[in-house]
Design a protein around this motif. Structure first.
Motif, PDB file in Angstrom:
ATOM      1  N   CYS A  41      42.989   6.794 -43.046  1.00  0.00           N
ATOM      2  CA  CYS A  41      42.397   5.620 -43.713  1.00  0.00           C
ATOM      3  C   CYS A  41      41.750   4.680 -42.698  1.00  0.00           C
ATOM      4  N   ALA A  42      42.323   4.576 -41.519  1.00  0.00           N
ATOM      5  CA  ALA A  42      41.708   3.733 -40.485  1.00  0.00           C
ATOM      6  C   ALA A  42      40.412   4.360 -39.988  1.00  0.00           C
ATOM      7  N   TYR A  43      40.437   5.646 -39.750  1.00  0.00           N
ATOM      8  CA  TYR A  43      39.270   6.321 -39.168  1.00  0.00           C
ATOM      9  C   TYR A  43      38.051   6.240 -40.081  1.00  0.00           C
ATOM     10  N   ARG A  44      38.280   6.398 -41.387  1.00  0.00           N
ATOM     11  CA  ARG A  44      37.152   6.386 -42.328  1.00  0.00           C
ATOM     12  C   ARG A  44      37.186   5.174 -43.251  1.00  0.00           C
ATOM     13  N   LEU A  45      37.984   4.173 -42.875  1.00  0.00           N
ATOM     14  CA  LEU A  45      38.100   2.924 -43.636  1.00  0.00           C
ATOM     15  C   LEU A  45      38.310   3.211 -45.120  1.00  0.00           C
ATOM     16  N   GLN A  46      39.413   3.879 -45.403  1.00  0.00           N
ATOM     17  CA  GLN A  46      39.748   4.269 -46.767  1.00  0.00           C
ATOM     18  C   GLN A  46      40.908   3.411 -47.282  1.00  0.00           C
ATOM     19  N   VAL A  47      41.334   3.678 -48.497  1.00  0.00           N
ATOM     20  CA  VAL A  47      42.339   2.856 -49.167  1.00  0.00           C
ATOM     21  C   VAL A  47      43.663   3.613 -49.196  1.00  0.00           C
ATOM     22  N   SER A  48      44.639   3.111 -48.443  1.00  0.00           N
ATOM     23  CA  SER A  48      45.937   3.777 -48.351  1.00  0.00           C
ATOM     24  C   SER A  48      46.851   3.344 -49.483  1.00  0.00           C
ATOM     25  N   TYR A  53      47.436  -2.530 -46.657  1.00  0.00           N
ATOM     26  CA  TYR A  53      47.393  -2.761 -45.214  1.00  0.00           C
ATOM     27  C   TYR A  53      45.966  -2.830 -44.652  1.00  0.00           C
ATOM     28  N   PRO A  54      45.095  -3.669 -45.203  1.00  0.00           N
ATOM     29  CA  PRO A  54      43.684  -3.664 -44.781  1.00  0.00           C
ATOM     30  C   PRO A  54      43.478  -4.108 -43.333  1.00  0.00           C
ATOM     31  N   MET A  55      44.193  -5.120 -42.888  1.00  0.00           N
ATOM     32  CA  MET A  55      44.030  -5.571 -41.504  1.00  0.00           C
ATOM     33  C   MET A  55      44.454  -4.468 -40.539  1.00  0.00           C
ATOM     34  N   PHE A  56      45.530  -3.781 -40.876  1.00  0.00           N
ATOM     35  CA  PHE A  56      45.988  -2.671 -40.050  1.00  0.00           C
ATOM     36  C   PHE A  56      44.922  -1.579 -39.990  1.00  0.00           C
ATOM     37  N   ALA A  57      44.292  -1.281 -41.121  1.00  0.00           N
ATOM     38  CA  ALA A  57      43.263  -0.237 -41.157  1.00  0.00           C
ATOM     39  C   ALA A  57      42.069  -0.619 -40.291  1.00  0.00           C
ATOM     40  N   ILE A 309      39.937  -4.133 -49.723  1.00  0.00           N
ATOM     41  CA  ILE A 309      40.458  -3.144 -50.674  1.00  0.00           C
ATOM     42  C   ILE A 309      39.475  -2.856 -51.807  1.00  0.00           C
ATOM     43  N   PRO A 310      39.062  -3.860 -52.605  1.00  0.00           N
ATOM     44  CA  PRO A 310      38.113  -3.524 -53.679  1.00  0.00           C
ATOM     45  C   PRO A 310      36.744  -3.076 -53.163  1.00  0.00           C
ATOM     46  N   ILE A 311      36.338  -3.572 -51.988  1.00  0.00           N
ATOM     47  CA  ILE A 311      35.047  -3.148 -51.432  1.00  0.00           C
ATOM     48  C   ILE A 311      35.064  -1.651 -51.118  1.00  0.00           C
TER      49      ILE A 311
END
Length: 1009
Positions: A41-48, A53-57, A309-311
Motif C-alpha cells: 500500500c505504501a509503494y503504490r499508495l493504496q488503501v490498507s 494508516y494514511p500518514m504511515f503509507a 483515503i477517499p482520494i
C-alpha cells in the motif's frame, strides 16, 4: 552550555547505537502478518485495512523511493524507515529521562556538579538503551509496521511536554503545546496509541500551572483529561466524519447535489469556525481559548492526512479495502465496524440467550445518484447480562463455539454451568490482564523461555516468562535452552526499574504520578478498553509498547537510586561512575547480549519466499483463494511490488463477503482478467442477499451449479421464502451440486495433460457444507457456474475447508496450492487433501520453489517454524507419496533429498516431529537408510528430551503437565520403534523400544486419570 552540548551529543549517540543495531538485524525483505500489505500500500499508495494508516503509507512511499527502481529493495528501505523511527524514539527517550533526572537532582538556578552530570547522562543512557533492546520494541523496529512510527510520536509528544515544563514561564513556551497537538493529529494517521498520552500530558500541565495542587483538584483535572482523550478520540476522529456523512446525506438526497458536496461544506464550516474562533480569542485577549483553538486546528491539520483515503479509494487502486470513496463508507471504515462492537460497561455473558431484537437507525450505502438505505442497525437484547462484561462472546460471533470452549477450559467451568460476575472478574484478571499484559511486561524486563505463542496456558513454558535464576532445577528441554529464543534477563532490568520507580515516588511524587499514568494508559487501560474476547491470531505485546517505554524511564532513574545509595559509601564521582557502569551492564548490555539472537532477522527470507511459492504453485491465469494475513499479505507484496505472477488473481476469503470486494474482483487487476462473476452489483450490494438459508426442496440427485445460481439470484417471488417478519428472501434449495466437464476443453485449456484425459469425470458432483451461504459462497457459486474451466481455480493450503464448499475430492496439490481438477473421485482415499498432481507438483517444488534461506538463517521466527516448516514437511511428504503411487520412486527419492538439502532438521513441536517420522518412513521405503536413520535419531533425541522434561513435571508440577501431548509423544516414539524394527535397524529399534518401555512405565499413571 556544557550540559546542553553533552545532552544533545549523547542523545544523538543513542540514536546511532540503536540505528546501527536495527540495521544489522533488519529483515531484508517483507515480514509476516500486516507488513506485506503495508509495503504494497505504501509503494503504490493504496488503501490498507481499517482504519487506513494514511500518514504511515505516505511516509513509507518516501522510503520506498530509496530503492532507486530496484523493487526487490523496496521492503528493505521501508523496513529501514521503521529502524530510523525507532532509533529516533530512543533518542527522544534519552532526552526525556535526562530532563526528569535533572529535575530530581538539580534545583532551579543550581550549578550542576560533574558527579550529577555523570549520573543524569548515565540515567539517560541506561533507560533509553534498555528500551532499545527490549523484546517488543526491537521486534517492530526491524520491519514495516506502524508501531515504530507510533512509538516515535509518543516519544516526541512526551519530550515536548517536558520541554514546555522547563520553559513554561518564558514567552512563547506554548509553542510546545501546539507541537504536541500537531503530532497527535499526525499520529492518528499512523496509529491511535499516541492519544493515550493525553492524561499524562494534562497532569504535567496541571502540576506546572497550579502552584498548590490538591487531591481534589488533581482528581478533577484527571477526569478532565479522560474527557479530553474522549473528545479527541471520538469527537474529532470519529464524529467529524460522522457529521460529514450526514451532511452529505442532506446535500445529496435533499438538495440534489453531488456526492461529497455536503462533506466538503461541513469541512469548510469547521475551518471557518476555527478561524473565526481564533480571531475572536485574539481580538478579545482570551489566551486560554486561543491556545485551545489553535491546538484544535493543528490536530485537524494532522488529521487531514485522512483525505488520502477517499482520494485513493476513488482512484480504484488494486488494494482498496472497503472502497471508502464516500463519507458513509469512510465513517464505517474508520469505525472498524467489520470487527463488530465490543461492550465495555454493560453487556451479555457468553451463555446469554437472545430475547429481543429491535431496529435502530438506518444504514446507508452509496447508490447511483443518491444514498440508499441498505438496512437498519439491529439492537439485540439478552437475558444474562453484567456490568463490565469480559466474557462477552455471543452466538452471533463467528468464533463463538471456540470462545466458549476456551472460557470453560480457562475457568474450569462445567458444561451447563453459568458464569458469574466473579468468573467475569477472574477472566479479566487472569487472562486479559495477566496473560495478555503482565506476561508481556515480564518478557521485556525479566526474560522469556521462547517465542512460541503461549496465550492458552500460564503453566506451559511456551510463550512464558522466566528470570532464568531457577531454570537449572527445572530440567528444561534442550529444545528450549539451546535455542536463541531462550532469553533470560535474570529480572535485573525489572529490579533497576522498580528501584527507579521507588526513588521517583520518594523524591518527586507528581512526576512519578505522571509516568505512572503514562504507563497505565498505554498498558492496562488498553486491556480494559479493547476487551479481547478470546485467543488472538498472534501475541499482542506490540500494543503495549508505550507502557514499556514508560517503565524504561524508571530503569533510567534507577541509576539515580543506586547512585544515591552508593554515594554514602564512596565519593560522589566514584558513586556516579559505578552506578552508571553497573546499570549499563545489568540492563542494556545484558539485554542486547540475550536478545540479539532472537531479533537478528538479517539472514531470513522465509516470508518473501513462502509467498512466492504460493503464487508459483498456480497454473497460468489462476484464481487463487487465500485465507488471510500470512497467506495473503505477503502475496500482495510479491505481486504488487515485485510483479511476481501478476496473472494470478488473489481472492482473500476473509474479505470475499464484502460487496465492495466482489465488485473489485469483477475488474481487471495487473495482468489478471476480471473474475467470471456475472451478477450485477444490485444483486449482491449491501443489504441484498447478505445470507441465504438452506431450505430442502427435496430435489432428487444433484443440480447443475448454474441452475442453482440462477435460482438463488432470481427476483421471482416463487424462488423465495417468506419469513415471520414478512420479508421474502432467496433460499438454497439443495446442497447437492454438479458441474459438467468437457474433457477435450480441459485438455485444450491446459488444466490436464492429454495423458490425464482418461482420468477425468464427465460430471463433477459434490455436497455443499453448512446450512447457510453468505456473499462469499454466492460469488464462488457464480464463478464456478460461469468459468467453464477457462481459468484454473486454486486454494492455498492454508484455506479453511469451509471455503472449499465440499469440493475436496477434486482438489489436488501442486505445491502450496490445491488445484481444482475434475478427476474421477476416489472415495477410498482417507486424506482427500493429501492427493497430488504429482508431475506438475514435482516440477514446481523441485525447480521453481524458493526456500527462504530456511536452513542457514541465524534466526527463524515462530511463524516460520510452526506454520511454514510444517507446510514444507507436508508438501514433500505428499509429493513423495504421490510419486510412489504413480510409479516414480526415483523422483520421490529426489524430492526427499531436496527437502534434506533445503530444510533444517528441526523439531519445533511434537506435530513437526510426527511429520518428520512420516518422511523417515518414506526414506526407509525408498532404501535411503542413511537419511532415514538420521531423521529417526533426531526425532528420538527430541522425544526423549521432551519426555524427560514432562516426567519432571509429573513429579514436581503435575498441574502443568499436558497429558495429551505426553500420549502423542509416546505414540510417535512407538512409531519410531515399529518403523526401525520393520526395516531391520536392530540397534535403533532396541534403543527406541527401551526408551518406550522406560517412559511408558513412568507415565503409566496417566492411564488412570
Amino acid at each position: 552550555m556544557q550540559y546542553n552540548k553533552i545532552n544533545n551529543l549523547l542523545g544523538w549517540a543513542c540514536l546511532l547505537i540503536a540505528l546501527a543495531t536495527y540495521i544489522l538485524t533488519l529483515e531484508p525483505s517483507v515480514s509476516f502478518w500486516d507488513c506485506g500489505e503495508f509495503i504494497a500500500c505504501a509503494y503504490r499508495l493504496q488503501v490498507s485495512h481499517q482504519p487506513g494508516y494514511p500518514m504511515f503509507a505516505m511516509l513509507g512511499k518516501v522510503f520506498s523511493l530509496l530503492s532507486l527502481g530496484d523493487n526487490t529493495k523496496v521492503p528493505y528501505f521501508t523496513n529501514l524507515g521503521s529502524a530510523l523511527a525507532s532509533a529516533a524514539t530512543v533518542m527522544f527517550l534519552f532526552w526525556t529521562i535526562t530532563a526528569l533526572a535533572k529535575k530530581l537532582l538539580i534545583a532551579k538556578g543550581e550549578t550542576i556538579s560533574s558527579s550529577q552530570l555523570i549520573a543524569i547522562m548515565g540515567a539517560g543512557l541506561v533507560g533509553s538503551l534498555a528500551f532499545a533492546y527490549t523484546d517488543t520494541f526491537w521486534f517492530s523496529a526491524v520491519e514495516t509496521i506502524v508501531f515504530a512510527l507510533s512509538s516515535l510520536c509518543t516519544a516526541v509528544v512526551f519530550w515536548a511536554i517536558l520541554k514546555w515544563d522547563a520553559h513554561a514561564d518564558e514567552r512563547g513556551a506554548d509553542k510546545w503545546i501546539v507541537l504536541i497537538a500537531y503530532v497527535m493529529g499526525l499520529s492518528i494517521g499512523i496509529h491511535l496509541l499516541n492519544l493515550l498520552t493525553i492524561p499524562a500530558i494534562t497532569m504535567v500541565y496541571y502540576f506546572r500551572r497550579y502552584k498548590n495542587p490538591t487531591v481534589k483538584s488533581g482528581i478533577v483535572v484527571f477526569l478532565f483529561s479522560i474527557v479530553l482523550l474522549g473528545l479527541v478520540q471520538y469527537g474529532i476522529r470519529e464524529y467529524t466524519i460522522k457529521f460529514a456523512a450526514y451532511s452529505d446525506l442532506f446535500f445529496v438526497n435533499s438538495l440534489g447535489l453531488g456526492f461529497g458536496s455536503g462533506a466538503m461544506c461541513f469541512v469548510l464550516l469547521i475551518v471557518a469556525s476555527l478561524a473565526l474562533g481564533i480571531w475572536y480569542s485574539i481580538r478579545h485577549k482570551k489566551p486560554v481559548l486561543n491556545l485551545a483553538l489553535i491546538c484544535l486546528a493543528f490536530i485537524y491539520f494532522g488529521y487531514g492526512s485522512f483525505f488520502y483515503i477517499p482520494i485513493r479509494a476513488t482512484a480504484n487502486t488494486d488494494l482498496n479495502n472497503s472502497h471508502p470513496d464516500n463519507a458513509f463508507t469512510l465513517n464505517d471504515y474508520l469505525g472498524r465496524i467489520q470487527y463488530g462492537e465490543t461492550p465495555l460497561l454493560y453487556g451479555p455473558y457468553f451463555d446469554a440467550k437472545l430475547t429481543d431484537q429491535q431496529e435502530g437507525k438506518n444504514l446507508y450505502r452509496k447508490g447511483a445518484e443518491r444514498y440508499e438505505v441498505s438496512g437498519k442497525k439491529i439492537i439485540n437484547t439478552y437475558d444474562h447480562n453484567t456490568i463490565i462484561p469480559r466474557m462477552h462472546s455471543t452466538q452471533g460471533d463467528p468464533q463463538y463455539a471456540q470462545n466458549v470452549q476456551f472460557y470453560k477450559q480457562w475457568l474450569q467451568l462445567a458444561d451447563g454451568q453459568s458464569p458469574t460476575f466473579a468468573d467475569n472478574m477472574k477472566w479479566m484478571l487472569s487472562w486479559q490482564m495477566y496473560q495478555m499484559y503482565w506476561r508481556y511486561f515480564l518478557w521485556n524486563f525479566v526474560g522469556r523461555y521462547n517465542d512460541t505463542d503461549g496465550q492458552t496456558s500460564t503453566a506451559s513454558i511456551d510463550g512464558n516468562w522466566t528470570s532464568g535464576w531457577f531454570d537449572g532445577s527445572k530440567h528444561l528441554p534442550k529444545s528450549v535452552t539451546n535455542s536463541n529464543t531462550y532469553t533470560p534477563l535474570y529480572a535485573l532490568p525489572l529490579i533497576v526499574g522498580l528501584l527507579g520507580m521507588a526513588y521517583h515516588i520518594k523524591r518527586k511524587k507528581a512526576d512519578a504520578m505522571v509516568i505512572g499514568l503514562l504507563w497505565f494508559f498505554t498498558g492496562l487501560a488498553i486491556v480494559l478498553y479493547v476487551n479481547q474476547a478470546n485467543i488472538q491470531p498472534r501475541e499482542r505485546d506490540y500494543s503495549y509498547v508505550g507502557s514499556f517505554y514508560a517503565f524504561a524511564i524508571w530503569i533510567g532513574l534507577g541509576v539515580l537510586a543506586i547512585n544515591d545509595f552508593m554515594r554514602h559509601k564512596v565519593n560522589a564521582k566514584g558513586a556516579a561512575f559505578a552506578s552508571v557502569a553497573v546499570c549499563l551492564l545489568v540492563a542494556p548490555v545484558l539485554m542486547a547480549r540475550q536478545e540479539w539472537g532472537d531479533h537478528d532477522r538479517s539472514t531470513k527470507m522465509t516470508p518473501h519466499d513462502m509467498a512466492y511459492n504460493f503464487l508459483i504453485s498456480c497454473p497460468k491465469n489462476a484464481i487463487l483463494f487465500t485465507n488471510g494475513d500470512n497467506d495473503t499479505y505477503s502475496l500482495w507484496y510479491d505481486q504488487e511490488v515485485e510483479g511476481v505472477r501478476p496473472d494470478v488473481r488473489i481472492v482473500c476469503t476473509s474479505l470475499f463477503s464484502g460487496d465492495w470486494y466482489i465488485r473489485q474482483m469483477q475488474k481487471p487487476m495487473n495482468q489478471s482478467a476480471p473474475l467470471p462473476i456475472t451478477m450485477p452489483f444490485d444483486k449482491y450490494k449491501q443489504g441484498v442477499r447478505d445470507f441465504m438459508a438452506y431450505n430442502d426442496a427435496k430435489i432428487p440427485g444433484s443440480v447443475d451449479v448454474k441452475e442453482v445460481f440462477d435460482f438463488i439470484t432470481s427476483d421471482d417471488e416463487r424462488t423465495k421464502v417468506q419469513y415471520q417478519s414478512g420479508e421474502s428472501m432467496n433460499y438454497l434449495p439443495t446442497k447437492n451440486f454438479k458441474l459438467k466437464v468437457d474433457p477435450d476443453q480441459l485438455v485444450k485449456n491446459g488444466v490436464v495433460t492429454p495423458q490425464q484425459k482418461d482420468k477425468l469425470t464427465n460430471s463433477m458432483e459434490w455436497q455443499l457444507k453448512g446450512d447457510y451461504i453468505y456473499k462469499d459462497k454466492l460469488a464462488m457459486i457464480d464463478l464456478l457456474a460461469h468459468n467453464d474451466w477457462k481459468r484454473p481455480v486454486c486454494f492455498t493450503i492454508g484455506v479453511a475447508s469451509e471455503y472449499m464448499m465440499g469440493m475436496e475430492p477434486y482438489l489436488y496439490k501442486e505445491g502450496f496450492a490445491y488445484h481444482l481438477i475434475p478427476f474421477k473421485a476416489d472415495t477410498a482415499v482417507h486424506d482427500q487433501l493429501g492427493k497430488v498432481n504429482s508431475l506438475v507438483m514435482y516440477n514446481n517444488v523441485m525447480n521453481k520453489f524458493k526456500y527462504g534461506n530456511f536452513k542457514h538463517a541465524r534466526y527463524l521466527d515462530d511463524v516460520s517454524k510452526t506454520e511454514f516448516y510444517p507446510f514444507m514437511e507436508t508438501t514433500f511428504h505428499d509429493l513423495a507419496q504421490g510419486l510412489i503411487k504413480d510409479g516414480r520412486s526415483d523422483l520421490a527419492l529426489n524430492a526427499l533429498h531436496k527437502f534434506d538439502q533445503e530444510m533444517p532438521d528441526i523439531n519445533p513441536n511434537i506435530d513437526t516431529a510426527h511429520r518428520k517420522l512420516l518422511l523417515a518412513q518414506l526414506a526407509y521405503k525408498l532404501n535411503d537408510k542413511e537419511l532415514a536413520n538420521r531423521y529417526a535419531k533426531g526425532i528420538g533425541n527430541y522425544l526423549t528430551d521432551q519426555l524427560a522434561y514432562n516426567y519432571t513435571l509429573l513429579k514436581d508440577k503435575p498441574e502443568a503437565l499436558n497429558t495429551g501431548e505426553v500420549q502423542f509423544e509416546l505414540y510417535v516414539l512407538n512409531g519410531l520403534a515399529e518403523t526401525t524394527k520393520a526395516y531391520n535397524e536392530t540397534g535403533l529399534h532396541k534403543q527406541f523400544q527401551d526408551e518406550l518401555n522406560d517412559y511408558g512405565s513412568k507415565f503409566a499413571v496417566l492411564e488412570n486419570r
